[in-house]
Design an enzyme around this catalytic site. Structure first.
Site, PDB file in Angstrom:
ATOM      1  CB  CYS A  65       6.708  13.538   3.139  1.00 27.61           C
ATOM      2  SG  CYS A  65       7.261  11.844   3.431  1.00 27.61           S
ATOM      3  CB  CYS A 172       4.131  10.407  10.492  1.00 25.16           C
ATOM      4  SG  CYS A 172       3.443   9.908   8.882  1.00 25.16           S
TER       5      CYS A 172
END
Length: 256
Positions: A65, A172
């Site tokens: 992440c 992302c």
């Protein structure tokens, strides 16, 4: 580890390099999304998710992440290293800028324009035209495998992407799960499709290097997959199976 299924891209990359690896996926469905949380709150959630994974005695921990890497990596390394190497996820701005062409960085609105991302641009993309593109709602749409919302979010971000961009950074980890759809959306008539740069393959390779393991993609013995949902052992969330990466993990070894 991640708040949700954004970790699938790096996990599948590890699976392809080492099919025999036993994988532990630690997610936080009770606390997601992490993006709107304060750095302190996010770090606390990330530490809890990491501790749940660490209870399974892993050889390494991948922080799958970007947002958690920005805010929680120092705390996670203080908690686990040197016993367990912690590998963060950084947008692939450096290799993207090496191509020399105009670069677009697709990222969450919270990351777009942040000091963290601006620092990476200054460090690795000097002299290259860079456009920061906020992708409103895309990570959330991917997390829920909401096809209509995914199409709308990609279309909106593509409209903000300069036509001359030759490279798109997927800033992302969720975005890597819909990379083909992003590539199609940013392609302009009469121009080659922009090159997409994700982080999953590099992160997986780095994890193997940190533990001194060689890639052995021809290995036939499949490893296990353990899924932890906010500290509880469970199964892959249903939306994960909408993506090739999730189906790969389910096909090789049913989640338990």
């Amino acid at each position: 580890m991640d708040s949700g299924i954004g970790l699938l891209a790096a996990t599948a990359a590890v699976r392809r390099l080492r099919p025999d690896a036993d994988l532990v996926l630690s997610l936080d469905p009770d606390g997601m999304p992490w993006g709107p949380r304060t750095p302190q709150d996010l770090t606390e959630r990330a530490v809890a998710v990491a501790e749940a994974a660490a209870a399974h005695r892993p050889d390494a921990l991948i922080v799958g992440c970007n947002t958690a890497t920005v805010h929680a990596l120092p705390a996670l390394r203080a908690l686990l290293e040197p016993a367990v190497p912690v590998i963060g996820t950084v947008p692939a701005i450096k290799p993207a800028a090496a191509g020399g062409g105009p670069v677009a960085i697709w990222a969450t609105p919270a990351t777009t324009g942040s000091p963290y991302q601006r620092g990476l641009i200054e460090d690795f993309a000097g002299g290259v035209a860079v456009a920061e593109v906020p992708c409103w709602g895309l990570a959330e749409a991917v997390e829920h495998a909401d096809e209509t919302a995914i199409d709308a979010a990609i279309a909106a971000a593509a409209a903000l992407t300069p036509a001359e961009a030759t490279t798109v950074v997927l800033g992302c980890t969720h975005y890597e799960l819909v990379a083909d759809r992003i590539r199609a959306a940013v392609r302009r008539p009469g121009r080659p499709a922009p090159v997409l740069h994700g982080s999953a393959d590099a992160v997986a390779a780095q994890a193997l290097r940190r533990i001194g393991a060689r890639p052995e993609p021809g290995t036939t013995a499949p490893g296990t997959v353990t899924v932890i949902l906010s500290g509880r052992v469970g199964g892959l969330p249903a939306p994960a199976l909408a993506y090739a990466e999730g189906r790969l993990l389910q096909a090789v070894a049913p989640a338990r």
